[in-house]
Design a protein around this motif. Sequence first.
Motif, PDB file in Angstrom:
ATOM      1  N   PRO A 104       0.803  -1.236   0.000  1.00 17.84           N
ATOM      2  CA  PRO A 104       0.000   0.000   0.000  1.00 17.84           C
ATOM      3  C   PRO A 104       0.828   1.274   0.000  1.00 17.84           C
ATOM      4  O   PRO A 104       0.425   2.276  -0.588  1.00 17.84           O
ATOM      5  N   THR A 105       2.001   1.253   0.608  1.00 16.49           N
ATOM      6  CA  THR A 105       2.831   2.466   0.657  1.00 16.49           C
ATOM      7  C   THR A 105       3.457   2.799  -0.691  1.00 16.49           C
ATOM      8  O   THR A 105       3.889   3.926  -0.911  1.00 16.49           O
ATOM      9  N   ASP A 106       3.539   1.814  -1.596  1.00  9.98           N
ATOM     10  CA  ASP A 106       4.141   2.026  -2.915  1.00  9.98           C
ATOM     11  C   ASP A 106       3.110   2.263  -4.007  1.00  9.98           C
ATOM     12  O   ASP A 106       3.474   2.507  -5.152  1.00  9.98           O
ATOM     13  N   PHE A 107       1.839   2.173  -3.662  1.00  5.73           N
ATOM     14  CA  PHE A 107       0.806   2.288  -4.684  1.00  5.73           C
ATOM     15  C   PHE A 107       0.392   3.747  -4.843  1.00  5.73           C
ATOM     16  O   PHE A 107       0.209   4.472  -3.865  1.00  5.73           O
ATOM     17  N   ALA A 108       0.252   4.180  -6.082  1.00 13.21           N
ATOM     18  CA  ALA A 108      -0.175   5.548  -6.364  1.00 13.21           C
ATOM     19  C   ALA A 108      -1.128   5.519  -7.555  1.00 13.21           C
ATOM     20  O   ALA A 108      -1.145   4.567  -8.334  1.00 13.21           O
ATOM     21  N   VAL A 109      -1.897   6.571  -7.689  1.00  7.78           N
ATOM     22  CA  VAL A 109      -2.864   6.683  -8.773  1.00  7.78           C
ATOM     23  C   VAL A 109      -2.674   8.041  -9.447  1.00  7.78           C
ATOM     24  O   VAL A 109      -2.459   9.052  -8.765  1.00  7.78           O
ATOM     25  N   LEU A 110      -2.750   8.051 -10.752  1.00 13.23           N
ATOM     26  CA  LEU A 110      -2.738   9.288 -11.521  1.00 13.23           C
ATOM     27  C   LEU A 110      -4.153   9.500 -12.043  1.00 13.23           C
ATOM     28  O   LEU A 110      -4.667   8.687 -12.807  1.00 13.23           O
ATOM     29  N   VAL A 111      -4.791  10.572 -11.612  1.00  9.68           N
ATOM     30  CA  VAL A 111      -6.145  10.896 -12.043  1.00  9.68           C
ATOM     31  C   VAL A 111      -6.038  11.948 -13.139  1.00  9.68           C
ATOM     32  O   VAL A 111      -5.387  12.981 -12.951  1.00  9.68           O
ATOM     33  N   VAL A 112      -6.670  11.670 -14.269  1.00 11.79           N
ATOM     34  CA  VAL A 112      -6.632  12.568 -15.418  1.00 11.79           C
ATOM     35  C   VAL A 112      -8.055  13.040 -15.704  1.00 11.79           C
ATOM     36  O   VAL A 112      -8.976  12.227 -15.775  1.00 11.79           O
ATOM     37  N   ASP A 113      -8.224  14.349 -15.861  1.00 13.26           N
ATOM     38  CA  ASP A 113      -9.541  14.902 -16.158  1.00 13.26           C
ATOM     39  C   ASP A 113      -9.380  15.992 -17.203  1.00 13.26           C
ATOM     40  O   ASP A 113      -8.543  16.882 -17.042  1.00 13.26           O
ATOM     41  N   ASP A 114     -10.155  15.896 -18.273  1.00 14.94           N
ATOM     42  CA  ASP A 114     -10.138  16.976 -19.256  1.00 14.94           C
ATOM     43  C   ASP A 114     -11.399  17.799 -19.091  1.00 14.94           C
ATOM     44  O   ASP A 114     -12.456  17.281 -18.771  1.00 14.94           O
ATOM     45  N   SER A 115     -11.252  19.093 -19.259  1.00 13.79           N
ATOM     46  CA  SER A 115     -12.363  20.018 -19.099  1.00 13.79           C
ATOM     47  C   SER A 115     -12.326  21.051 -20.205  1.00 13.79           C
ATOM     48  O   SER A 115     -11.300  21.262 -20.844  1.00 13.79           O
ATOM     49  N   ILE A 116     -13.453  21.696 -20.395  1.00 10.97           N
ATOM     50  CA  ILE A 116     -13.545  22.771 -21.383  1.00 10.97           C
ATOM     51  C   ILE A 116     -14.074  24.008 -20.673  1.00 10.97           C
ATOM     52  O   ILE A 116     -15.124  23.974 -20.043  1.00 10.97           O
ATOM     53  N   LEU A 117     -13.314  25.084 -20.770  1.00 10.96           N
ATOM     54  CA  LEU A 117     -13.764  26.374 -20.281  1.00 10.96           C
ATOM     55  C   LEU A 117     -14.408  27.070 -21.473  1.00 10.96           C
ATOM     56  O   LEU A 117     -13.720  27.504 -22.399  1.00 10.96           O
ATOM     57  N   GLU A 118     -15.731  27.105 -21.476  1.00  4.76           N
ATOM     58  CA  GLU A 118     -16.450  27.625 -22.639  1.00  4.76           C
ATOM     59  C   GLU A 118     -16.203  29.123 -22.792  1.00  4.76           C
ATOM     60  O   GLU A 118     -16.255  29.886 -21.833  1.00  4.76           O
ATOM     61  N   LYS A 119     -15.908  29.523 -24.028  1.00  7.80           N
ATOM     62  CA  LYS A 119     -15.655  30.917 -24.393  1.00  7.80           C
ATOM     63  C   LYS A 119     -16.441  31.217 -25.666  1.00  7.80           C
ATOM     64  O   LYS A 119     -15.883  31.449 -26.729  1.00  7.80           O
ATOM     65  N   ALA A 120     -17.752  31.211 -25.558  1.00  8.52           N
ATOM     66  CA  ALA A 120     -18.629  31.340 -26.722  1.00  8.52           C
ATOM     67  C   ALA A 120     -18.463  32.666 -27.451  1.00  8.52           C
ATOM     68  O   ALA A 120     -18.674  32.743 -28.664  1.00  8.52           O
ATOM     69  N   HIS A 121     -18.071  33.724 -26.738  1.00  9.68           N
ATOM     70  CA  HIS A 121     -18.015  35.054 -27.352  1.00  9.68           C
ATOM     71  C   HIS A 121     -16.601  35.522 -27.638  1.00  9.68           C
ATOM     72  O   HIS A 121     -16.396  36.692 -27.945  1.00  9.68           O
ATOM     73  N   THR A 122     -15.638  34.628 -27.549  1.00  8.41           N
ATOM     74  CA  THR A 122     -14.239  34.958 -27.829  1.00  8.41           C
ATOM     75  C   THR A 122     -13.886  34.462 -29.229  1.00  8.41           C
ATOM     76  O   THR A 122     -14.301  33.380 -29.628  1.00  8.41           O
ATOM     77  N   ASP A 123     -13.119  35.269 -29.970  1.00  8.98           N
ATOM     78  CA  ASP A 123     -12.685  34.844 -31.305  1.00  8.98           C
ATOM     79  C   ASP A 123     -11.790  33.613 -31.198  1.00  8.98           C
ATOM     80  O   ASP A 123     -10.987  33.487 -30.260  1.00  8.98           O
ATOM     81  N   ALA A 124     -11.925  32.713 -32.157  1.00  9.29           N
ATOM     82  CA  ALA A 124     -11.093  31.503 -32.188  1.00  9.29           C
ATOM     83  C   ALA A 124      -9.635  31.888 -32.409  1.00  9.29           C
ATOM     84  O   ALA A 124      -9.325  32.850 -33.122  1.00  9.29           O
ATOM     85  N   ASN A 125      -8.740  31.132 -31.771  1.00  6.07           N
ATOM     86  CA  ASN A 125      -7.301  31.308 -31.948  1.00  6.07           C
ATOM     87  C   ASN A 125      -6.619  29.974 -31.679  1.00  6.07           C
ATOM     88  O   ASN A 125      -7.276  28.938 -31.712  1.00  6.07           O
ATOM     89  N   GLU A 126      -5.310  29.976 -31.370  1.00  3.11           N
ATOM     90  CA  GLU A 126      -4.590  28.720 -31.163  1.00  3.11           C
ATOM     91  C   GLU A 126      -5.106  27.952 -29.948  1.00  3.11           C
ATOM     92  O   GLU A 126      -5.017  26.731 -29.896  1.00  3.11           O
ATOM     93  N   LEU A 127      -5.645  28.647 -28.955  1.00  3.39           N
ATOM     94  CA  LEU A 127      -6.116  27.999 -27.736  1.00  3.39           C
ATOM     95  C   LEU A 127      -7.631  27.866 -27.674  1.00  3.39           C
ATOM     96  O   LEU A 127      -8.154  26.894 -27.138  1.00  3.39           O
ATOM     97  N   ILE A 128      -8.337  28.853 -28.176  1.00  2.00           N
ATOM     98  CA  ILE A 128      -9.802  28.858 -28.149  1.00  2.00           C
ATOM     99  C   ILE A 128     -10.297  28.307 -29.478  1.00  2.00           C
ATOM    100  O   ILE A 128     -10.115  28.927 -30.517  1.00  2.00           O
ATOM    101  N   CYS A 129     -10.907  27.126 -29.449  1.00  2.00           N
ATOM    102  CA  CYS A 129     -11.432  26.516 -30.672  1.00  2.00           C
ATOM    103  C   CYS A 129     -12.585  25.592 -30.300  1.00  2.00           C
ATOM    104  O   CYS A 129     -12.996  25.527 -29.150  1.00  2.00           O
ATOM    105  N   THR A 130     -13.109  24.871 -31.269  1.00  2.00           N
ATOM    106  CA  THR A 130     -14.273  24.026 -31.051  1.00  2.00           C
ATOM    107  C   THR A 130     -13.855  22.661 -30.505  1.00  2.00           C
ATOM    108  O   THR A 130     -12.915  22.046 -30.998  1.00  2.00           O
ATOM    109  N   HIS A 131     -14.568  22.219 -29.467  1.00  2.00           N
ATOM    110  CA  HIS A 131     -14.318  20.922 -28.830  1.00  2.00           C
ATOM    111  C   HIS A 131     -15.648  20.225 -28.576  1.00  2.00           C
ATOM    112  O   HIS A 131     -16.664  20.884 -28.349  1.00  2.00           O
ATOM    113  N   TRP A 132     -15.640  18.903 -28.561  1.00  2.00           N
ATOM    114  CA  TRP A 132     -16.839  18.142 -28.193  1.00  2.00           C
ATOM    115  C   TRP A 132     -16.938  18.122 -26.676  1.00  2.00           C
ATOM    116  O   TRP A 132     -16.026  17.693 -25.972  1.00  2.00           O
ATOM    117  N   ASP A 133     -18.044  18.600 -26.160  1.00  2.00           N
ATOM    118  CA  ASP A 133     -18.293  18.600 -24.721  1.00  2.00           C
ATOM    119  C   ASP A 133     -19.242  17.451 -24.405  1.00  2.00           C
ATOM    120  O   ASP A 133     -20.439  17.533 -24.668  1.00  2.00           O
TER     121      ASP A 133
END
Length: 115
Positions: free
Chosen positions: A69-98
């Motif tokens: 038990p002392t050697d066991f670890a877990v990596l939790v991965v979560d993806d999220s989308i911060l919606e920016k409906a009124h911001t122009d698309a750029n390298e970071l802000i684009c369309t994603h499936w939610d």
Amino acid sequence: MTTCTLDLYTDYLLSSTGPTTATGLSRLLDGEMSHDHITRWLSSADWSLAEVWRHAKPLIRQAEAQRPPTDFAVLVVDDSILEKAHTDANELICTHWDHSQQRYVKGLNFVSLLY
């Protein structure tokens, strides 16, 4: 013709070192399965949290049993989308499936990791 299965698709995801696509899996299988077949299979699956846990739990319990038990670890991965409906698309802000809204949204997609 081969049928797409959860085992086949997860093996493909785990073994890939770059972007994964239905076309990439079809190419890996030398066209034995069309990318349209893979896309239809992916679209037909609607996994609830309980179903995901039912598949993951035996693997997690197996990994826990292999280490103290002392050697066991877990990596939790979560993806999220911060919606920016009124911001122009750029390298970071684009369309994603939610998946939580079952629609495409414009926003910033980010991944959180917890060890």
